[in-house]
Design an enzyme around this catalytic site. Structure first.
Site, PDB file in Angstrom:
ATOM      1  N   LYS A  62     -13.676  26.078 -13.489  1.00  0.00           N
ATOM      2  CA  LYS A  62     -14.021  27.402 -12.970  1.00  0.00           C
ATOM      3  C   LYS A  62     -15.255  27.356 -12.072  1.00  0.00           C
ATOM      4  O   LYS A  62     -15.762  28.388 -11.652  1.00  0.00           O
ATOM      5  CB  LYS A  62     -14.269  28.376 -14.133  1.00  0.00           C
ATOM      6  N   THR A 108     -20.763  23.056 -11.259  1.00  0.00           N
ATOM      7  CA  THR A 108     -21.457  23.067  -9.969  1.00  0.00           C
ATOM      8  C   THR A 108     -22.496  24.175  -9.921  1.00  0.00           C
ATOM      9  O   THR A 108     -23.610  23.984  -9.401  1.00  0.00           O
ATOM     10  CB  THR A 108     -20.435  23.258  -8.832  1.00  0.00           C
ATOM     11  N   GLU A 146     -35.204  13.512 -15.167  1.00  0.00           N
ATOM     12  CA  GLU A 146     -34.027  12.827 -15.699  1.00  0.00           C
ATOM     13  C   GLU A 146     -33.024  13.856 -16.205  1.00  0.00           C
ATOM     14  O   GLU A 146     -33.355  14.711 -17.036  1.00  0.00           O
ATOM     15  CB  GLU A 146     -34.411  11.895 -16.848  1.00  0.00           C
TER      16      GLU A 146
END
Length: 443
Positions: free
Chosen positions: A197, A201, A184
């Site tokens: 910036k 990701t 989770e």
């Protein structure tokens, strides 16, 4: 660029990129093989991409049309440092490219840390947890501060910290459920002055690689309306394929939020994925441009239609065979008509089976009020029969996938000890036997 070459570019590039996508998601692809880094090929996996592009009438593949030295030259121009530019000069660079370069230079580092009730926790780790708590409080104002602090310092939760200049600037708080085969994702945030910036990701890619090493291949998270778009970019979807009994009662439920799932591929190194795909696209584009440079002949338009001709064979179009077209599509259409008869026969056999009664019609909300909250792509025998009548199924894979979706949805929604779960197994076994009898089953 000349109009004829623009047209050729528009035709060839989607085909090559489609083959590239199939190669990336192929479990047996050489791209993700253990020998990838030590391969002597100029570009591992390119052989299979080129071989998939189909052959001309003479049987020569696209790979045979492109000399190996040309591929080496194109790859060399991409990997030559003198011909590369930094992330700022690449308008289409991956969003995490800058963060990845910062990590390689030592500006950033990532640490997985957690509190403990049974052993001493390094002071620095505790300071990072406090810093992470502060980031979450500032970036997630709708979350109660006490709730954030309780989860961050809970010994069952871990935090992946993004550290810059020895200070925490972002992180992901998560809890693993190895026995249930999922993790989770609880909190995910980056400091406001460090956003846009690519750090978010980069954090998620690290978390994916960490879980591949742990042998856990499913993420679940609840996303509010402002976070759904971000999580979709990270590979999450609201189509939950994990069986309901795996996570029900384990994951925290948030009112007004959407449950989302991300499934990991154990053969992918996520930290390098965008870099690999970018390089592959550049190589493919180089190959397309090379192919275009070799096409110098332009055929005139067809004039036969002005003389009253209504149709001509495709192979009579000037240049069509030189482009690599084959009449296989005609044969596929004839084969599809034969398959329709098999589909109709199997569908009738399924309807008559003793275990088919729960799947004859769409699930009614009066019986299962929350069914369509969990099942985003329902399927049933009545709907499949209508699609057969409309000629919807062009290939056996489409038909088989729709029927199997009935069984997968049933297992996802119902517990293993229910009669519906048992009926799904019985009917699927019968379905496989019917496919084998019709010669449609692939092992």
């Amino acid at each position: 660029m000349k109009p004829d070459r623009q047209q050729m570019f528009r035709v060839l590039l989607p085909q090559l990129l489609d083959a590239l996508e199939r190669e990336i998601f192929n479990d047996n692809s050489a791209i993700w093989g253990p020998s990838n880094t030590s391969s002597n090929e100029p570009f591992p996996g390119m052989d299979s991409i080129l071989n998939e592009q189909g052959s001309s009438k003479s049987g020569s593949s696209m790979k045979q049309c492109i000399p190996n030295e040309t591929i080496v030259k194109i790859v060399g121009s991409i990997t030559d440092p003198s011909k590369q530019v930094g992330p700022a000069g690449l308008p289409n660079s991956a969003r995490d490219e800058g963060a990845r370069l910062e990590e390689e230079k030592g500006v950033l580092r990532l640490e997985v840390i957690q509190n403990s009730l049974y052993k001493d926790v390094p002071k620095q780790h505790l300071l990072w947890l406090v810093g992470m708590q502060n980031v979450y409080v500032l970036q997630l104002p709708r979350m109660p501060k006490e709730y954030i602090a309780r989860l961050v310092f809970d010994s069952k939760h871990k935090t992946l910290c993004l550290i810059k200049n020895n200070a925490v600037i972002g992180g992901i708080c998560f809890r693993q459920f190895p026995s249930q085969e999922f993790t989770e994702v609880v909190f995910h945030a980056v400091s406001s002055n460090e956003q846009v910036k690519g750090y978010g990701t980069h954090l998620m890619n690290h978390l994916k690689d960490y879980h591949v090493q742990c042998g856990i291949y499913h993420f679940l998270t609840y996303a509010d309306q402002y976070a759904i778009g971000y999580f979709k970019k990270q590979g999450f979807t609201d189509n939950i394929s994990l069986p309901k009994h795996k996570y029900e009662g384990y994951i925290k439920d948030y009112e007004g939020a959407t449950l989302m799932q991300c499934t990991l591929n154990p053969k992918i190194c996520y930290k390098q994925l965008s870099k690999v795909i970018k390089r592959q696209k550049e190589i493919v584009q180089g190959l397309v441009e090379w192919k275009q440079s070799k096409i110098n002949k332009v055929y005139p338009g067809l004039t036969c239609f002005k003389k009253g001709v209504s149709r001509i064979p495709i192979e009579n179009i000037p240049g069509i065979q030189e482009s690599g077209w084959t009449p296989s599509s005609v044969k596929e259409e004839e084969h599809s008509n034969v398959n329709q008869k098999h589909f109709l026969h199997i569908w009738n056999r399924l309807k008559a089976h003793n275990s088919a009664w729960p799947f004859l019609e769409p699930v009614k909300t009066e019986i299962a009020p929350d069914y369509y909250q969990y099942i985003k792509y329902p399927s049933d025998l009545q709907t499949i029969g209508e699609k057969i009548g409309q000629g919807y199924y062009k290939t056996k894979k489409m038909f088989i996938a729709d029927v199997n979706r009935i069984f997968n949805n049933c297992r996802m929604y119902n517990d293993p000890n229910t009669e519906y779960y048992k009926y799904a197994g019985n009917l699927q076994k019968f379905f496989i036997s019917e496919l084998k009898e019709a010669g449609l089953y692939d092992d």
